[in-house]
Design an enzyme around this catalytic site. Structure first.
Site, short mmCIF file in Angstrom:
data_model
loop_
_atom_site.label_atom_id
_atom_site.label_comp_id
_atom_site.label_asym_id
_atom_site.label_seq_id
_atom_site.Cartn_x
_atom_site.Cartn_y
_atom_site.Cartn_z
N GLU A 103 21.05 34.35 36.68
CA GLU A 103 22.36 34.23 37.21
C GLU A 103 22.46 32.59 36.97
OE1 GLU A 103 24.88 34.56 38.20
OE2 GLU A 103 25.17 35.52 40.25
N ASP A 107 25.09 30.35 45.31
CA ASP A 107 26.03 29.38 46.26
C ASP A 107 25.64 30.00 47.58
OD1 ASP A 107 27.78 28.01 47.62
OD2 ASP A 107 29.49 28.59 46.43
P1 IMP Z 1 27.30 33.47 46.03
O1 IMP Z 1 27.38 34.93 46.34
O2 IMP Z 1 28.09 32.72 46.92
O3 IMP Z 1 25.85 33.07 45.69
O4 IMP Z 1 28.14 33.05 44.61
C1 IMP Z 1 27.73 33.38 43.25
C2 IMP Z 1 28.51 33.42 42.32
O5 IMP Z 1 29.86 32.62 42.71
C3 IMP Z 1 28.01 32.83 41.25
O6 IMP Z 1 27.57 33.87 40.12
C4 IMP Z 1 29.34 32.25 40.10
O7 IMP Z 1 29.98 33.11 39.59
C5 IMP Z 1 30.20 31.69 41.44
N1 IMP Z 1 30.24 30.43 41.91
C6 IMP Z 1 29.43 29.58 42.88
N2 IMP Z 1 29.62 28.45 42.81
C7 IMP Z 1 30.20 28.29 41.70
C8 IMP Z 1 30.65 26.96 41.19
O8 IMP Z 1 30.39 25.59 41.86
N3 IMP Z 1 31.33 26.98 40.07
C9 IMP Z 1 31.71 28.30 39.44
N4 IMP Z 1 31.36 29.34 39.87
C10 IMP Z 1 30.51 29.47 41.11
MG MG Z 2 28.39 34.48 38.40
#
Ligand code: IMP
Ligand code: MG
Length: 183
Positions: A103, A107
């Site tokens: 990955e 986030d």
């Molecule tokens: P999560 O499900 O919140 O952990 O988000 C994960 C996905 O969100 C990652 O694979 C990214 O595609 C996108 N993402 C999270 N933070 C960022 C960022 O700061 N910039 C760009 N994409 C992000």
């Molecule tokens: Mg992603």
């Protein structure tokens, strides 16, 4: 005000291409050590993980195979929706395989916790996670990133595969965007 030149949209650079390359090489060496004698299947999460997958795989010395999944979690915005949908599934059967999910960034961790559970249900030999970046919110959910690049502050970053509204993936550094880009 938006410019045709990517560099003009950036606020500050968090990591340069050299810093990223050095870290990816460390991650690759750790995976090589841990998987000695095995042949991991790297599962890249499209589209963000394209760059890290490409560099991580080439920095590894072991045999490996690759496959890809695409999931939706963010839409075009900068906040996680909490909804994870499989847009493209694996093309290979992972039963009995040593899977490493690759990955770009963790986030909230929602995407990865969903993916790990989904892949576990297919009865692989093992599932681990390699992620280049992790934000503080990820620490509150149950996602164990075995191979981590950098812990970064909770701000939106682009570059090295990471996008804003589909753009900036081709930036070689990782940077924040000027506020004017979002308006
Ligand atoms: P999560 O499900 O919140 O952990 O988000 C994960 C996905 O969100 C990652 O694979 C990214 O595609 C996108 N993402 C999270 N933070 C960022 C960022 O700061 N910039 C760009 N994409 C992000
Ligand atoms: Mg992603």
């Amino acid at each position: 005000m938006e410019s045709a030149d990517i560099a003009q949209d950036l606020e500050h650079v968090l990591y340069t291409r050299d810093q990223i390359a050095a870290k990816v090489a460390e991650m690759a060496a750790a995976i090589d050590r841990d998987y000695a004698g095995r042949e991991p299947l790297l599962v890249g999460v499209l589209n963000g993980a394209v760059m890290v997958m490409s560099d991580l795989a080439r920095a590894m010395r072991s045999h490996l195979t690759m496959d890809w999944m695409a999931v939706s979690s963010y839409g075009a915005g900068t906040k996680s929706s909490g909804v994870v949908r499989i847009m493209k599934d694996l093309t290979t059967d992972i039963h009995g395989k040593d899977v490493i999910i690759v990955e770009d960034i963790v986030d909230t961790g929602l995407t990865l916790s969903y993916l790990v559970a989904n892949l576990q249900s297919r009865e692989p030999a093992s599932v681990e996670i390699a992620a280049l970046f992790r934000k503080p919110d990820a620490l509150t959910v149950d996602v164990d990133v075995k191979y981590l690049g950098f812990d970064i502050p909770s701000e939106f970053v682009v570059g090295y595969g990471l996008d804003y509204a589909g753009r900036y993936r081709n930036l070689v550094d990782v940077a924040t965007l000027r506020p004017s880009v979002y308006s």
